[in-house]
Design a protein around this motif. Structure first.
Motif, PDB file in Angstrom:
ATOM      1  N   PHE A  42       0.828  -1.199   0.000  1.00 50.48           N
ATOM      2  CA  PHE A  42       0.000   0.000   0.000  1.00 50.48           C
ATOM      3  C   PHE A  42       0.871   1.261   0.000  1.00 50.48           C
ATOM      4  CE2 PHE A  42      -3.326   2.601   2.522  1.00 50.48           C
ATOM      5  CZ  PHE A  42      -3.845   3.125   1.358  1.00 50.48           C
ATOM      6  N   THR A  46       1.104   3.624  -3.228  1.00 51.07           N
ATOM      7  CA  THR A  46       0.629   4.998  -3.061  1.00 51.07           C
ATOM      8  C   THR A  46       1.708   5.995  -3.484  1.00 51.07           C
ATOM      9  OG1 THR A  46      -0.747   4.306  -1.186  1.00 51.07           O
ATOM     10  CG2 THR A  46      -0.283   6.654  -1.399  1.00 51.07           C
ATOM     11  N   ALA A  49       1.929   5.889  -7.226  1.00 54.04           N
ATOM     12  CA  ALA A  49       0.753   6.495  -7.861  1.00 54.04           C
ATOM     13  C   ALA A  49       0.791   8.010  -7.766  1.00 54.04           C
ATOM     14  CB  ALA A  49      -0.513   5.957  -7.201  1.00 54.04           C
ATOM     15  N   GLY A  50       1.440   8.539  -6.736  1.00 56.85           N
ATOM     16  CA  GLY A  50       1.488   9.994  -6.558  1.00 56.85           C
ATOM     17  C   GLY A  50       2.497  10.689  -7.456  1.00 56.85           C
ATOM     18  N   ALA A  56      -2.512   9.439  -9.324  1.00 57.51           N
ATOM     19  CA  ALA A  56      -3.028   9.698  -7.993  1.00 57.51           C
ATOM     20  C   ALA A  56      -4.546   9.687  -7.975  1.00 57.51           C
ATOM     21  CB  ALA A  56      -2.507  11.034  -7.467  1.00 57.51           C
ATOM     22  N   PHE A  59      -5.897   6.006  -8.417  1.00 53.49           N
ATOM     23  CA  PHE A  59      -5.530   4.996  -7.418  1.00 53.49           C
ATOM     24  C   PHE A  59      -6.644   4.832  -6.372  1.00 53.49           C
ATOM     25  CE2 PHE A  59      -3.311   3.512  -3.571  1.00 53.49           C
ATOM     26  CZ  PHE A  59      -2.687   2.384  -4.096  1.00 53.49           C
ATOM     27  N   TYR A  61      -7.507   4.201  -2.883  1.00 51.53           N
ATOM     28  CA  TYR A  61      -6.932   4.214  -1.527  1.00 51.53           C
ATOM     29  C   TYR A  61      -7.801   3.469  -0.508  1.00 51.53           C
ATOM     30  CZ  TYR A  61      -4.079   8.061  -3.363  1.00 51.53           C
ATOM     31  OH  TYR A  61      -3.213   8.816  -4.103  1.00 51.53           O
ATOM     32  N   GLY A  65      -6.768   0.459   2.288  1.00 51.73           N
ATOM     33  CA  GLY A  65      -6.819   1.092   3.609  1.00 51.73           C
ATOM     34  C   GLY A  65      -7.735   0.327   4.544  1.00 51.73           C
TER      35      GLY A  65
END
Length: 577
Positions: A42, A46, A49-50, A56, A59, A61, A65
């Motif tokens: 994760f 993340t 992906a950012g 972003a 993606f 989350y 999460g």
């Protein structure tokens, strides 16, 4: 390992708790591995992906999460459930084990148990049983869980890379099999030594506590304390060496897991470069590998102390497999002459090489007769009761009770024929009523107060004597009071034969006269056969017959007046002292 089989079988009675604990442990470990594995993916995913705005925005989350939170909650709840269930299972097993051990200890009786020191038996019942908590809590359950988790984790990694899975499998085998084997080899002798030193220390300390008064009088306290301290230092030395082994295996475990993680990382970089593995998956797999070693981390310490567990199991099995010297039949019978005692040419010695405690002892006691047995210490008086109660078997001759040989009685029936006051008096922490009801569990308060009146104890212990706390081993009572409590307990038991060993020891002459007068009156009124062993002759004329023993032989017997008038009589000589 064969010695552990009987103790593993005991788990069947609590199989539900055992399985529940193992399931809880397995789920907790899987949740912990899943948490670290998913978190690695994760965080990496993340971050990647950012890098771009489109990545972003695209993606997801929320799903990972939620997975992270779910694993965290499951791990916390699972850890709590695991602790509850595994410890509940362990405590139930230990409780059952103590009952199992005592049920095998009790039938051995004095004839077999005299070969062991009481402190050693106590150590087996307490410390050795406690040592077996390592078997389920730290060996069996963690080993099975580690095997399942290792297979599942290796299969998960093999889905992404077979070479990685091979590396992880070899590392897990090395850490989960090789290290425990090494720690077991290193700690087995030390664990056995730890059991032995614990036994010695308990014996030293028990002897110190039990004999403290005499040791203080004769100045022996410092010597015994020094002996106990020496054993304690040797025990600490063994424990330090065990701690060093624990530290070494923990370091090796960290080293193996670190090397494995580095190798997986290096192979993973090559796979990422070859576009055979996503970058985020590399972080996931490395953290998964580190988490898998949590499954095998407890095993080296558990197997290090397996030698201690094996030694404890051997010591318990030694007692559990011991054959009693006395075996009681199961067929109930009816005594034709309740209260009759007969010794037919009985000879006995406690060991094959020891002196004869009795030699050709031949006596017949009629129902309702009162007998006084005299003789100096070691003349064989107490041996008579040991043979009558079947604590030992005559070397020669036979003993009859109620007209039947004592070896034909089931144990419960034999005990029901005898009410005894033996040497030494055994009292237990609790109230006076608790100690009296050992002889008659259904006795009423009125009946107990009546026997206390007969032995002149109803006024000595306050307004509520039955509630009086006697203390450990009757420590709150004087010697004479302890004797009279034991006498009251014997009187409370309605048996055809009342056998009293020095019942008036510690009493003044006047109290002895009154108490024994009531005992004789009680036996006469109930038709109970009375046999009393004593060094005192003050009440001899109240008995039907006197037996005089010397060095295990019956030197004379007869009515007190007849023996007193006989020229050269041993009884007459004693009466003149």
């Amino acid at each position: 390992m064969q010695v552990l089989v009987p103790f593993i079988r005991l788990m069947r009675a609590h199989l539900g708790w055992v399985l529940l604990g193992m399931v809880a442990g397995l789920l907790t470990l899987l949740a912990s591995i899943g948490l670290l594995t998913l978190s690695g993916w994760f965080i990496s995913a993340t971050a990647l992906a950012g890098v771009t705005l489109a990545g972003a925005q695209a993606f997801n989350y929320f799903t990972p999460g939620a997975g992270v939170r779910g694993f965290a909650i499951l791990r916390t709840a699972g850890r709590y459930a695991e602790r509850i269930t595994t410890h509940e299972a362990t405590f139930r097993l230990l409780a059952q084990l103590r009952v199992w051990f005592y049920r095998r200890l009790e039938p051995l009786g004095p004839a077999r148990l005299q070969r062991y020191r009481s402190a050693d038996l106590l150590n087996r019942l307490v410390a050795d049983v406690d040592a077996l908590d390592n078997l389920y809590l730290r060996v069996l359950a963690p080993t099975l869980i580690a095997a399942l988790v290792g297979v599942a984790g290796t299969a998960f990694i093999a889905f992404f890379s077979l070479p990685m899975a091979v590396i992880v499998l070899l590392a897990l085998v090395l850490a989960g099999v090789g290290l425990p084997w090494l720690s077991h080899r290193a700690g087995r002798r030390l664990g056995e030594r730890q059991i032995e030193l614990t036994r010695q220390l308990r014996i030293e300390l028990t002897g110190l506590v039990q004999g403290l008064a005499d040791l203080a009088i004769y100045g022996g306290v410092e010597r015994v304390v020094a002996q106990a301290a020496q054993v304690e230092r040797r025990l600490y030395s063994v424990q330090r060496r065990m701690a060093l082994i624990s530290g070494a295996t923990a370091g090796l475990m960290t080293l193996i897991s670190g090397v494995c993680a580095v190798l997986v990382l290096m192979l993973g970089v090559l796979l990422v470069q070859a576009a055979q593995l996503a970058p985020a998956q590399l972080a996931m797999l490395v953290l998964c590998v580190l988490a898998l070693f949590e499954a095998v981390a407890p095993l080296p310490l558990a197997y290090q102390y397996l030698g201690k567990t094996l030694k404890a199991a051997e010591r318990l099995t030694e007692i559990a497999n011991a054959e009693p010297d006395i075996v009681y039949p199961d067929t109930p019978l009816t005594a034709p002459e309740p209260g009759r005692l007969t010794f037919e040419a009985v000879s006995f010695r406690y060991t094959d090489e020891g002196p004869w405690a009795l030699t050709a002892f031949d006596v017949d006691v009629a129902p309702g007769e009162s007998i006084l047995v005299l003789g100096h210490t070691g003349s064989g008086k107490s041996t008579l009761l040991n043979l009558l109660a079947r604590f030992h078997t005559p070397t020669q001759g036979r003993v009859l009770l109620g007209g039947l040989p004592v070896d034909q009685y089931p144990e419960s029936q034999l005990r029901a024929h005898l009410a005894t006051l033996s040497q030494p008096v055994e009292l237990f922490a609790g109230s006076l009523a608790d100690n009296l009801r050992i002889a008659a569990p259904e006795a009423s308060d009125a009946a107990m107060l009546d026997v206390l009146k007969q032995v002149e104890l109803e006024q000595d212990l306050g307004e509520a004597p039955l509630a009086y706390a006697v203390g450990e081993s009757g420590s709150r009572l004087s010697g004479g009071q302890r004797k009279r409590v034991a006498l009251a307990r014997a009187l409370l038991c309605e048996a055809p034969v009342l056998w009293l060993d020095e019942p008036t020891e510690g009493l003044d002459a006047e109290t002895e006269r009154r108490v024994m007068g009531r005992v004789l009156e009680h036996c006469s009124g109930s038709g109970q056969t009375l046999v009393m062993i004593s060094h005192h002759l003050q009440m001899a004329d109240q008995f039907d017959r006197v037996l005089v023993l010397d060095a295990g032989r019956l030197v004379e017997q007869g009515a007190p007046k007849e023996l007193a008038a006989r020229s050269g009589s041993r009884f007459a000589e004693l009466n003149q002292l």
